[in-house]
Enzyme design. Sequence first.
Site, PDB file in Angstrom:
ATOM      1  N   ARG A 221     -11.425  -7.987   2.496  1.00  0.00           N
ATOM      2  CA  ARG A 221     -12.495  -8.099   2.297  1.00  0.00           C
ATOM      3  C   ARG A 221     -12.308  -8.891   1.185  1.00  0.00           C
ATOM      4  NH1 ARG A 221     -15.205  -4.792   5.505  1.00  0.00           N
ATOM      5  NH2 ARG A 221     -16.810  -3.374   3.630  1.00  0.00           N
ATOM      6  N   ASP A 222     -13.613  -9.287   1.034  1.00  0.00           N
ATOM      7  CA  ASP A 222     -13.884 -10.050  -0.719  1.00  0.00           C
ATOM      8  C   ASP A 222     -14.810  -8.573  -1.236  1.00  0.00           C
ATOM      9  OD1 ASP A 222     -16.195  -9.964   0.785  1.00  0.00           O
ATOM     10  OD2 ASP A 222     -16.902 -12.053   0.102  1.00  0.00           O
ATOM     11  N   GLU A 223     -14.575  -7.003  -1.178  1.00  0.00           N
ATOM     12  CA  GLU A 223     -14.944  -6.000  -1.893  1.00  0.00           C
ATOM     13  C   GLU A 223     -14.085  -5.618  -2.562  1.00  0.00           C
ATOM     14  OE1 GLU A 223     -17.840  -2.680   0.100  1.00  0.00           O
ATOM     15  OE2 GLU A 223     -17.296  -4.903   1.029  1.00  0.00           O
TER      16      GLU A 223
ATOM     17  N   ASP B  37     -16.763   7.136   0.027  1.00  0.00           N
ATOM     18  CA  ASP B  37     -15.428   6.842   0.810  1.00  0.00           C
ATOM     19  C   ASP B  37     -14.335   8.216  -0.242  1.00  0.00           C
ATOM     20  OD1 ASP B  37     -17.259   4.581   0.572  1.00  0.00           O
ATOM     21  OD2 ASP B  37     -15.481   3.578   1.949  1.00  0.00           O
TER      22      ASP B  37
ATOM     23  N   GLU C  36     -13.300   0.917   9.570  1.00  0.00           N
ATOM     24  CA  GLU C  36     -14.625   0.646   8.960  1.00  0.00           C
ATOM     25  C   GLU C  36     -16.097   1.331  10.025  1.00  0.00           C
ATOM     26  OE1 GLU C  36     -17.364  -1.532   5.700  1.00  0.00           O
ATOM     27  OE2 GLU C  36     -15.700  -2.545   7.085  1.00  0.00           O
TER      28      GLU C  36
ATOM     29  N   HIS D 158      -9.677   1.319   6.668  1.00  0.00           N
ATOM     30  CA  HIS D 158     -11.001   1.350   6.141  1.00  0.00           C
ATOM     31  C   HIS D 158     -10.756   2.795   5.819  1.00  0.00           C
ATOM     32  CE1 HIS D 158     -14.820  -0.283   4.476  1.00  0.00           C
ATOM     33  NE2 HIS D 158     -14.714   1.020   4.157  1.00  0.00           N
TER      34      HIS D 158
END
Length: 865
Positions: free
Chosen positions: A462-464, A471, A741, A762
Site C-alpha cells: 500500500r501507500d506506506e 515492527d 497485519e 506484515h
Amino acid sequence: MSSQPAPVTFEHLPDGLGIGVAAPRLSWHVPDGRTAQDAYEVELDRAGHLCRTGRTPGTSQVLVPWPGQPLNSRERVSVRVRVWTEGNTEPSAWSEAAAVEAGLLETDDWTAVPVGAATTQDPDSDRRPARVRKDFTLASPVSHARLYVTAHGLYEAEINGRRVGDDTLSPGWTVYGERLRYHTYDVTDHLAHGDNTIGAWLGDGWYRGRIGFDGGHRNLYGTDQSLIAQLEVTHDDGTTTVIATDGSWTAAEGPILFAGLYEGETFDARLHDPRWSTPQHESATDTWTPVATATRDPRTLVAPKGAPVRCTQEIRPVTITTTAEGRHLIDFGQNLVGRLRLTVDGPVGTTITLRHAEVLQDGELATRPLRGATATDTYILDDTGQQSWEPRFTLHGFRYAEVEGWPGDLTDGAIVARVYHTDMRRTGWFECSDPMVNRLHENVVWSMRGNFVDIPTDCPQRDERLGWTGDIQVFAPTASFLYDCAGMLDSWLADVAVEQLPDGTVPWYVPVIPGGPQWTPIQPGAAWGDVATLTPWVLYQRFGDLELLRRHFPTGRAWVDLIERLAGPDRLWDSGYQLGDWLDPIAPPEDPAAGRTDRHLVATAHFAWSARHLEWSARELGYTEVAEQYGRLADEVAEAFRARYVLPDGRMTSDAPTAYSVALVFGLLPDDHRRQFAGNRLAELVLEDDARIATGFVGTPLICDALTDTGHLDVAYRLLTQTECPSWLYPVTMGATTIWERWDSLRPDGTLNPGGMTSFNHYALGAVADWLHRVVAGIDLAAPGYRTLRFRPRPGGGITWAKARHETPYGTAAVSWEQTPTGLNVHVTVPAGCRGVVEVDGRPPFVVGPGEHHLDAGAHDRTAA
C-alpha cells in the site's frame, strides 16, 4: 572434506568490492572436521608485497581486527588465512584468496557532480524520467575499471549497451541529506580500447517521488533527478582515465513515461532505441541536450554495509483465468514482492495494462487495501516482434495480477513474477511434523523477504512501506535467525541515529517523512523507540559484533535518558501518546491502539527493559560505571512497575495476557512465587478464551515464552496450534502465504477487514517463529555469535518431530528430534570452534564439542555420529 579454511569474508558484506572501511574485520571458518582453533596466520598480498602476521595464538575467527596498515582508497588486497587446530602441530592449508578493495574513502576522491535533464518540469506533477549519457574514447587497452555511482533518485547504469550490475532500486533509501550510498562495480569487461559510451536510466524513487500515506508527498529530498558517477579506468601502461559526471554529459527523455514506487511504471517501447548507450549513437526518438548540474557534499557519500536489492526467484502462474471481457486474471499461488516480466509479440501500439493485488474479493482484484497505491504497470508495444519487458523503478506486493490488452493467447511462460528483496544470505531453516506450522513458518519467511527491501518496512503493497521502528524491534530475533541481516540493519540503525531528535526521541519510522496529525509532531513511544536499545543487543547476540553494539550505544542511551526525564522521580512512564499493545484483536478497526492492556503499563515495562539492556550492553563494552548506573535505574523502574501495576493478590491492574507476558519476560516480578502466580494467571486467561490470540504487537512475541518459562508449555502449544480466529494458524486455514497485519485481515466469511490498514504481508505478528526455532526445534545461543549453543527441544502440541538449522558465524549448527515409543531421539550439530549444551528428557545438561552428536531415547550414553 576440506583441509583449508573457508575463504575470508569482510565485515558483514557478501564480497569485499568497494568496502567503505579502511580496516575491515575478517571472518573465516576452520576446516571441516577440525574441532577448535588454537592459532591463526593471516597473509595480506598488497600488489605483490606479502605481509604475514605469523602464528597468532587465539581462538578468534569472527570479525578479527584488520592485521595490517589501513587500506587506501581503491587499494585491492588479497587475503588468505591458515589455522592451527587442537591436536595438530602443523597448520592447515591456506584458504583460497579473497579480495577486498576499498571504495572512495576520502572526500577529495570524488570529482563527479550530480547531472540530470535540464528541462523544466512541474515539481508537483508526474514527471517523465530522463536518461543521461556520455561518449568517450580510451586511448590504450584497459587493465581494470571501476564505476562508482549513486543518484538523487534511482539509477540503472549501462556501458556500451550492457547493463552494469544486477541490483535494483539503487542506491536504496537512506536519510539522503546525511547518508547517500554509492555502489562500486567492476566494469572492466564492459569497456573497449577506442570509443565507448556510458549512460544511465533515472527514476524518482524515494528521493523526489510520491511516498507516504494520506495522499503522499513529493520532493522530500529535492526536485532534481540526477546521476553521480565516476568511472575510473586503469590502462595496461599504468595510466588512468576518469570519466565523471559533469557538464559535458547529455540528457534526454526516455521511453519510461512515468515511474513511481506506489503507482507503477508506464513504458512506451516505440520511444526506445536499445542502442542509446552505444558509441556514436544517433537516435530518431531521442533528442540529447546538455545536462543540468547540481551539487553534492562528498562527505555524505557512503559505501553499503549490506547487500543490495536483487531478483532472487522467479515464479510462474499457478492458474490463469480469462474473463468475458478478455482480461486475464493470474494467480501466482504466493503473495510476493516484485514485478512481472512479459514476453510478448503483437501489433505496434498495443497497450498492455498490469494491475496487482494481494487478494481477491468476489473474483476481482481487491484493491481497497492498497489505498493510494495504484500498483499499475503499462507497456506499449513497438514493431520489433517478440519483446521482453520488466519495469525498472517500481515494486508491487501481490499474489494476483490482472492483464488487460494482451494480444492473442496468454501462453505458458509469457508472464512470470520476479521476486525482489535485499539479497541477504539465508541462514535459518525450520520444519516439523505439522504441515500447518510449516506453512506458518514459510509465511514468516515470505513476509520477511517482502519487507526487507533496502530498509525493514511494515508492508510492501500500500501507500506506506515505511521503516516502522516497533515492527523490526519485535521481529529482529526472528529475522537474524532466518537471514544474515546484520549489515542491512546496521545501516538502517545508522539512519535511526541520524533521525533521533536532540532530546533523544526515536521516531515512529525511519527515514522520517511527513505522517499526518497522528504522527506529527514526533513523540516518544514505547516499544517503537526501544528499537534503539533492544535491536543492537539482538544483533550483537546473534552475530557477535561488539563494535556494532558500540556504534549504536549512544542512540540507546539518549533514548533511555529521555524516558528517565519524562518519567521523573517516580520512575513511571505514564504520560504522552502511546500505541500500547497495537492491534490487540479486540481493538476496533478505527483505533488499533485500543487494546485491553494499559498503554502506560506497556510503556513503563519497556522503560525498565531498555534500561536493563543498556546495563547489559555497557558491561559488554567495558563501561562498568555506566552499567551500574543503568542497572540501578532498571531496578528502580521495576520496583515502581510492581507498585503501580501489580495488585496485592498478585493479579495485574490490566488482567490481560500482554500485561502478564511483559512482566514475566522482562523480569519485572522479583520472586518465584509472584512469577509463578503470573504464569498461572496467564495460562488461565489463555484457556478461558479457548487458546485464541488475545495479544497485539507487544504481547505476541512474548506470550509463548512467558507460558513456557512458567511451566505451561502445553498452553503455549495450544496457542500455536489453534486454528480459529484469531490465531496464528487461522490465516493458514484461509490460504495465507504471508503473515497478515491484522489477525482477521480476511474475515471468516471471506470479507476484508474494514479497517483502513489491512495488509496481507506484515511480518510483526510472525515474531513467534523465534519461539519455533528456540523451543519447538530447540536451538538457541548461550554466548554471543553462537560460540556456545543451547540445544533444548521441548516437544508438544502433537508434533512428533522437528528440526532446525542455522548458519552461525562459525559454521552450521543444527538440531533434529523425533518422538519414539521409548522417548526422544535427538541429533545435534556443533560448528568447529563452538560447544553445545544439551538438555533433554529432564536429564542434567551436558556439554558436547564440535561435530555430530546423537542421543538415543532411553539411553544414557551419548554417541558421536
